[in-house]
Design an enzyme around this catalytic site. Structure first.
Site, PDB file in Angstrom:
ATOM      1  N   LYS A 188       0.849  -1.189   0.000  1.00  0.00           N
ATOM      2  CA  LYS A 188       0.000   0.000   0.000  1.00  0.00           C
ATOM      3  C   LYS A 188       0.877   1.229   0.000  1.00  0.00           C
ATOM      4  O   LYS A 188       1.776   1.380   0.840  1.00  0.00           O
ATOM      5  CB  LYS A 188      -0.912   0.034   1.223  1.00  0.00           C
TER       6      LYS A 188
ATOM      7  N   ASP B  87      -3.520   4.207  -2.317  1.00  0.00           N
ATOM      8  CA  ASP B  87      -4.590   4.666  -1.426  1.00  0.00           C
ATOM      9  C   ASP B  87      -4.541   6.193  -1.313  1.00  0.00           C
ATOM     10  O   ASP B  87      -4.007   6.736  -0.358  1.00  0.00           O
ATOM     11  CB  ASP B  87      -4.425   4.002  -0.060  1.00  0.00           C
TER      12      ASP B  87
ATOM     13  N   LYS C 250      -7.534   8.121  -1.941  1.00  0.00           N
ATOM     14  CA  LYS C 250      -8.867   8.576  -1.514  1.00  0.00           C
ATOM     15  C   LYS C 250      -9.333   9.803  -2.303  1.00  0.00           C
ATOM     16  O   LYS C 250      -9.733  10.823  -1.733  1.00  0.00           O
ATOM     17  CB  LYS C 250      -8.872   8.876  -0.010  1.00  0.00           C
TER      18      LYS C 250
ATOM     19  N   ASP D  25     -13.229  14.526  -5.729  1.00  0.00           N
ATOM     20  CA  ASP D  25     -13.178  15.722  -6.574  1.00  0.00           C
ATOM     21  C   ASP D  25     -14.310  15.622  -7.582  1.00  0.00           C
ATOM     22  O   ASP D  25     -15.131  14.705  -7.525  1.00  0.00           O
ATOM     23  CB  ASP D  25     -11.807  15.801  -7.272  1.00  0.00           C
TER      24      ASP D  25
ATOM     25  N   PRO E 288     -16.242  14.680 -10.994  1.00  0.00           N
ATOM     26  CA  PRO E 288     -16.126  13.391 -11.681  1.00  0.00           C
ATOM     27  C   PRO E 288     -15.047  13.328 -12.749  1.00  0.00           C
ATOM     28  O   PRO E 288     -14.318  12.329 -12.833  1.00  0.00           O
ATOM     29  CB  PRO E 288     -17.526  13.194 -12.279  1.00  0.00           C
TER      30      PRO E 288
ATOM     31  N   THR F 246     -11.129   5.382   9.779  1.00  0.00           N
ATOM     32  CA  THR F 246     -10.992   4.711  11.067  1.00  0.00           C
ATOM     33  C   THR F 246     -10.677   5.676  12.207  1.00  0.00           C
ATOM     34  O   THR F 246     -10.748   5.297  13.370  1.00  0.00           O
ATOM     35  CB  THR F 246      -9.899   3.626  11.011  1.00  0.00           C
TER      36      THR F 246
ATOM     37  N   GLN G 290      -6.210   5.479  15.542  1.00  0.00           N
ATOM     38  CA  GLN G 290      -7.339   4.902  14.814  1.00  0.00           C
ATOM     39  C   GLN G 290      -8.253   4.237  15.836  1.00  0.00           C
ATOM     40  O   GLN G 290      -7.882   3.233  16.448  1.00  0.00           O
ATOM     41  CB  GLN G 290      -6.852   3.889  13.772  1.00  0.00           C
TER      42      GLN G 290
ATOM     43  N   ARG H 205       2.271  -0.178  10.796  1.00  0.00           N
ATOM     44  CA  ARG H 205       3.247  -0.073  11.884  1.00  0.00           C
ATOM     45  C   ARG H 205       3.558  -1.382  12.603  1.00  0.00           C
ATOM     46  O   ARG H 205       4.707  -1.569  13.037  1.00  0.00           O
ATOM     47  CB  ARG H 205       2.778   0.991  12.878  1.00  0.00           C
TER      48      ARG H 205
END
Length: 226
Positions: A30, A57, A59, A62, A64, A113, A185, A206
């Protein structure tokens, strides 16, 4: 069987690749916004050259057309999975799904999270009696728009698997090693429980990258998923 995604949230691409080269049979990496901004598309190419699938990742949230171009660029780069935010709306989600084609799995991020009900209420401007209800509502919209699955916390995982059925991908971040504190989280889960509730992919950062012996920590987590 659920798959393990290692979150390489490290200060540099050099450190990320050095660790990746030590992890036996690494399948997924990731890359989040901090490392991707620092290192750029070249780091994605380095991972894919090692036959490691990349979960980018970022996210996106905005208009389309902008999101569609970003998703198309990720697909052309060889990314295997990426994220958009469900709060971007149905038109944005549909544009992302169309731009992804068959090669790239786009997932909708439901509720971060780090959010609890009180924080979510302040964001949405209305009462949130249950975070799980909001996650389910957003997840259903994402699938109806054509996304392959969702990202959701372990606490909503069982609810979402029951509501969405067996097919959609459900990627669970905030997975912690057994006995580890939750940190920043607030809705985390241990690996065995995430598998039991129906996760398809577990994102672990981590507990591996900050471990005294990252290779041993990685091996223990892989064994926990067998």
């Amino acid at each position: 069987m659920a798959e393990l995604i290692v979150a390489f949230d490290l200060p540099s691409g050099r450190e990320a690749l050095a660790l990746a080269d030590r992890l036996p049979a690494l399948r997924w990496a990731k890359l989040g916004s901090a490392l991707f901004v620092r290192e750029g598309p070249g780091l994605v190419r380095e991972f894919t050259a090692r036959n490691v699938r990349v979960f980018l990742d970022l996210k996106w949230h905005d208009i389309p057309s902008t999101v569609a171009r970003a998703v198309a660029a990720a697909r052309e780069l060889g990314v295997s999975m990426t994220t958009v935010h469900c709060l971007g709306g149905r038109a944005m989600l549909r544009a992302a799904a169309t731009a992804a084609g068959q090669e790239l799995a786009v997932l909708g991020v439901t509720v971060l999270t780090s959010h609890d009900a009180a924080e979510l209420e302040s964001i949405l401007g209305r009462g949130v009696p249950d975070v799980g209800f909001e996650a389910e509502r957003l997840a259903r919209g994402a699938l109806q728009a054509g996304l392959r699955g969702v990202v959701a916390s372990g606490q909503e995982l069982g609810l979402l698997r029951e509501a969405l059925g067996p097919e959609p991908l459900i990627v669970v971040p905030g997975v912690r090693a057994p006995g580890e504190a939750a940190g920043d989280q607030v809705r985390t889960i241990e690996p065995a429980e995430a598998v039991r509730r129906g996760a398809t992919h577990l994102v672990v950062g981590r507990p591996i990258t900050a471990a005294r012996d990252p290779v041993a920590a990685y091996r223990r987590l892989v064994e926990a998923l067998d």
